[in-house]
Design a protein around this motif. Structure first.
Motif, mmCIF file in Angstrom:
data_model
loop_
_atom_site.group_PDB
_atom_site.id
_atom_site.type_symbol
_atom_site.label_atom_id
_atom_site.label_comp_id
_atom_site.label_asym_id
_atom_site.label_seq_id
_atom_site.Cartn_x
_atom_site.Cartn_y
_atom_site.Cartn_z
ATOM 1 N N UNK A 242 0.931 -1.365 0.035
ATOM 2 C CA UNK A 242 -0.072 0.099 -0.057
ATOM 3 C C UNK A 242 1.009 1.131 -0.092
ATOM 4 N N UNK A 243 1.654 1.353 0.638
ATOM 5 C CA UNK A 243 2.882 2.517 0.797
ATOM 6 C C UNK A 243 3.566 2.660 -0.494
ATOM 7 N N UNK A 244 3.894 1.668 -1.202
ATOM 8 C CA UNK A 244 4.593 1.913 -2.459
ATOM 9 C C UNK A 244 3.555 2.437 -3.590
ATOM 10 N N UNK A 245 2.374 1.441 -3.721
ATOM 11 C CA UNK A 245 1.424 2.306 -4.456
ATOM 12 C C UNK A 245 0.866 3.624 -4.274
ATOM 13 N N UNK A 246 0.601 3.858 -3.023
ATOM 14 C CA UNK A 246 0.289 5.373 -2.906
ATOM 15 C C UNK A 246 1.378 6.247 -3.128
ATOM 16 N N UNK A 247 2.693 6.071 -3.261
ATOM 17 C CA UNK A 247 3.667 6.578 -3.531
ATOM 18 C C UNK A 247 3.812 6.857 -5.273
ATOM 19 N N UNK A 248 3.074 5.853 -5.756
ATOM 20 C CA UNK A 248 3.062 5.958 -7.309
ATOM 21 C C UNK A 248 1.886 7.028 -7.848
ATOM 22 N N UNK A 249 0.780 6.513 -7.232
ATOM 23 C CA UNK A 249 -0.548 6.994 -7.749
ATOM 24 C C UNK A 249 -1.604 6.332 -7.034
ATOM 25 N N UNK A 250 -2.708 7.244 -6.646
ATOM 26 C CA UNK A 250 -3.824 6.689 -5.836
ATOM 27 C C UNK A 250 -5.002 6.164 -6.599
ATOM 28 N N UNK A 251 -5.400 6.880 -7.884
ATOM 29 C CA UNK A 251 -6.358 6.634 -8.679
ATOM 30 C C UNK A 251 -6.214 7.384 -9.938
ATOM 31 N N UNK B 161 -6.529 2.817 -17.582
ATOM 32 C CA UNK B 161 -6.032 1.661 -16.635
ATOM 33 C C UNK B 161 -4.692 1.181 -16.042
ATOM 34 N N UNK B 162 -4.411 0.274 -15.570
ATOM 35 C CA UNK B 162 -3.107 0.025 -14.816
ATOM 36 C C UNK B 162 -3.148 -1.453 -14.716
ATOM 37 N N UNK B 163 -1.927 -1.982 -14.247
ATOM 38 C CA UNK B 163 -1.534 -3.303 -14.239
ATOM 39 C C UNK B 163 -2.173 -3.646 -13.234
ATOM 40 N N UNK B 164 -2.119 -3.298 -11.961
ATOM 41 C CA UNK B 164 -2.703 -3.998 -10.697
ATOM 42 C C UNK B 164 -4.047 -4.530 -10.976
ATOM 43 N N UNK B 165 -4.902 -3.890 -11.472
ATOM 44 C CA UNK B 165 -6.232 -4.170 -11.702
ATOM 45 C C UNK B 165 -6.046 -5.659 -12.516
ATOM 46 N N UNK B 166 -5.351 -5.739 -13.330
ATOM 47 C CA UNK B 166 -5.121 -6.832 -14.225
ATOM 48 C C UNK B 166 -4.713 -7.969 -13.500
ATOM 49 N N UNK C 123 -12.005 -1.381 -8.210
ATOM 50 C CA UNK C 123 -10.655 -1.693 -8.526
ATOM 51 C C UNK C 123 -9.536 -0.825 -8.224
ATOM 52 N N UNK C 124 -9.934 0.227 -7.230
ATOM 53 C CA UNK C 124 -8.952 1.216 -6.948
ATOM 54 C C UNK C 124 -7.470 0.584 -6.864
ATOM 55 N N UNK C 125 -6.356 1.380 -7.515
ATOM 56 C CA UNK C 125 -4.823 0.760 -7.569
ATOM 57 C C UNK C 125 -4.483 0.391 -6.302
ATOM 58 N N UNK C 126 -4.753 1.064 -5.172
ATOM 59 C CA UNK C 126 -4.337 0.937 -3.664
ATOM 60 C C UNK C 126 -5.034 -0.124 -3.144
ATOM 61 N N UNK C 127 -6.387 -0.481 -3.291
ATOM 62 C CA UNK C 127 -6.927 -1.596 -2.934
ATOM 63 C C UNK C 127 -6.279 -2.873 -3.643
ATOM 64 N N UNK C 128 -6.189 -2.784 -5.062
ATOM 65 C CA UNK C 128 -5.571 -3.922 -5.724
ATOM 66 C C UNK C 128 -4.384 -4.269 -5.206
ATOM 67 N N UNK C 129 -3.293 -3.310 -4.816
ATOM 68 C CA UNK C 129 -1.952 -3.722 -4.299
ATOM 69 C C UNK C 129 -2.062 -4.453 -3.165
ATOM 70 N N UNK C 130 -2.987 -3.871 -2.233
ATOM 71 C CA UNK C 130 -3.190 -4.511 -0.933
ATOM 72 C C UNK C 130 -3.807 -6.116 -1.241
ATOM 73 N N UNK C 131 -4.778 -6.372 -2.286
ATOM 74 C CA UNK C 131 -5.178 -7.517 -2.328
ATOM 75 C C UNK C 131 -4.091 -8.733 -2.936
ATOM 76 N N UNK C 132 -3.064 -7.959 -3.723
ATOM 77 C CA UNK C 132 -2.306 -8.973 -4.328
ATOM 78 C C UNK C 132 -1.086 -9.308 -3.140
ATOM 79 N N UNK C 133 -1.017 -8.372 -2.171
ATOM 80 C CA UNK C 133 0.050 -8.699 -1.099
ATOM 81 C C UNK C 133 -0.674 -9.719 -0.104
#
Length: 449
Positions: free
Chosen positions: A85-94, A101-106, A324-334
């Motif tokens: 989550x920290x890494x993703x928030x640093x990249x972009x939040x939405x 689109x973005x890869x995390x959703x995929x 499919x917010x990118x921060x939530x997606x990053x959390x799900x993958x982790x």
């Protein structure tokens, strides 16, 4: 069993009464600022959590047998989730996946397509909440079949939106005063072994026969788009359908071209000792709805299903601004990585091995425990009047839960009749905390039963 999952000390500690003075101050602010329709089970305000412990603003450390209603299965602030989550928030939040689109959703969709039951081609779509996932599963089923009717079951819970309230069985507090509800929703009997009139041995056959007869007479098979069911019912009281019932329903759906939807929102992601509760009887749903434990505490939900069904919907027919917010997606993958690395399916089975025998022993000692049921780390006891009566006992249930709360154990109640204590500990909880929590439950029964 216990893993280094948190810097929070893994022991119960009571510094004040529960709730403490600071929590009481905040609760006063809640009454002044928050709509009264938003309830609170236990008004202790949390400022830290990890593993099997919640730390409140008064410095009390409570044992967590709720996991935020099966959400923090990997533990609160699980290290992999925090880092992702920290890494993703640093990249972009939405950006909105429907715009750019973005890869995390995929990656989340690919993981869901792999993990959900069945080897057929699948597609997924991401949303924000379990109710949203259910609504969209019904949309997919109706669009793909050209039919409108939906069958849900007694004791079901599927959400708080208008359509999902129609699917939900229990009136108070979920439906009372909120109608009229969405149409073309019909209800069938659930194979509820403890309360089946002729006994648990005949439950599966008779419930299925009643289901088939009722749908045929009242709806008509050719009008049914979908049957939706929780493989283990959640708010309805952790009802485990009689063995064989769900496979019969799934086979019947296939015979009649009806979409079989498994609502795995509470039972999915290792909670029952399998990735999904459907796997226990080898059920392969057409569509699966997920949320809760998927993203380690962040809001994310999904519909995953057969490619031909999911792809039947026209472009733009599924989606939502935050889905499919990118921060939530990053959390799900982790969180999924944590489930694999820590073997949380095995952890759920170990929790069952600790809790279930002790709960059954309590049922022998206290005749107010009418039933002990569940699977993995999704367990419950149903409380009754006792003395040979199976009459529900919601008053005793409330007293025992309140006694647990005063001793620093977070417990939840459930059930159509309000008479079920349900247990959903984080899958990373230590065995010592499990046993201490069970000691508290036993003492509460001794004092109030």
């Amino acid at each position: 069993m216990e893993t280094e999952v948190s810097t929070v000390p893994q022991h119960r500690l009571l510094r004040t009464e529960i709730p403490g003075p600071r929590s009481q101050e905040l609760q006063a602010r809640k009454r002044a600022a928050v709509a009264s329709g938003v309830g609170t089970t236990l008004p202790v305000y949390i400022e830290g959590a990890g593993g099997g412990i919640l730390v409140d603003v008064d410095g009390n450390q409570l044992i967590d047998f709720g996991s935020g209603i099966a959400v923090t299965s990997v533990g609160n602030s699980a290290p992999r989730v925090v880092e992702a989550v920290r890494d993703q928030v640093g990249d972009f939040t939405h950006t909105c996946f429907m715009v750019t689109p973005y890869e995390e959703y995929l990656a989340v969709c690919e993981a869901l397509n792999e993990l959900t039951p069945g080897t057929h081609a699948k597609r997924s779509a991401l949303f924000n909440s379990g109710a949203e996932a259910v609504e969209n599963a019904i949309k997919v089923a109706r669009h793909a079949t050209g039919r409108t009717a939906v069958i849900a079951f007694d004791h079901a819970y599927h959400g708080r939106t208008n359509l999902t309230m129609a699917l939900t069985a229990k009136s108070m507090p979920y439906k009372h005063g909120f109608g009229p509800f969405a149409g073309e929703v019909y209800r069938a009997p659930m194979a509820y072994p403890y309360r089946w009139p002729t006994g648990p041995e005949r439950c599966a056959e008779e419930a299925f026969a009643a289901f088939v007869e009722q749908v045929h007479a009242q709806v008509g098979e050719t009008n049914v788009a979908a049957v939706i069911v929780e493989p283990i019912q959640g708010e309805g009281g952790f009802i485990v359908p009689a063995p064989g019932f769900l496979p019969k329903v799934a086979d019947w759906c296939r015979q009649h071209g009806i979409v079989f939807i498994a609502d795995e929102i509470q039972s999915g992601f290792c909670r029952t000792g399998d990735w999904f509760a459907s796997e226990h009887e080898g059920i392969v749903p057409d569509l699966v709805t997920t949320a809760k434990g998927m993203a380690g505490g962040l809001p994310l939900a999904a519909v995953t299903g057969r490619a031909e069904l999911m792809d039947a919907v026209h472009g733009g027919g599924l989606g939502g601004t935050y889905g499919g917010n990118p921060v939530a997606c990053a959390a799900a993958l982790a969180a999924i990585e944590t489930m694999r690395a820590e073997d949380l399916n095995g952890a759920a089975k170990r929790i069952e091995a600790v809790m279930l025998p002790r709960l059954r022993d309590l049922a022998v000692s206290y005749d107010v425990i009418g039933d002990v049921r569940g699977r993995g780390a999704m367990l419950a006891v149903e409380l009754v009047q006792g003395g040979g009566s199976t009459q529900p006992n919601p008053a005793l249930t409330a007293r025992i839960s309140a006694a647990c709360h005063r001793e620093g154990l977070v417990t939840l109640t459930a059930g159509t009749f309000g008479n079920v204590l349900r247990f959903l500990p984080p899958l990373v909880i230590g065995e010592d905390l499990l046993n201490e929590g069970l000691d508290i439950i036993e003492a509460a029964l001794a004092a109030h039963a």
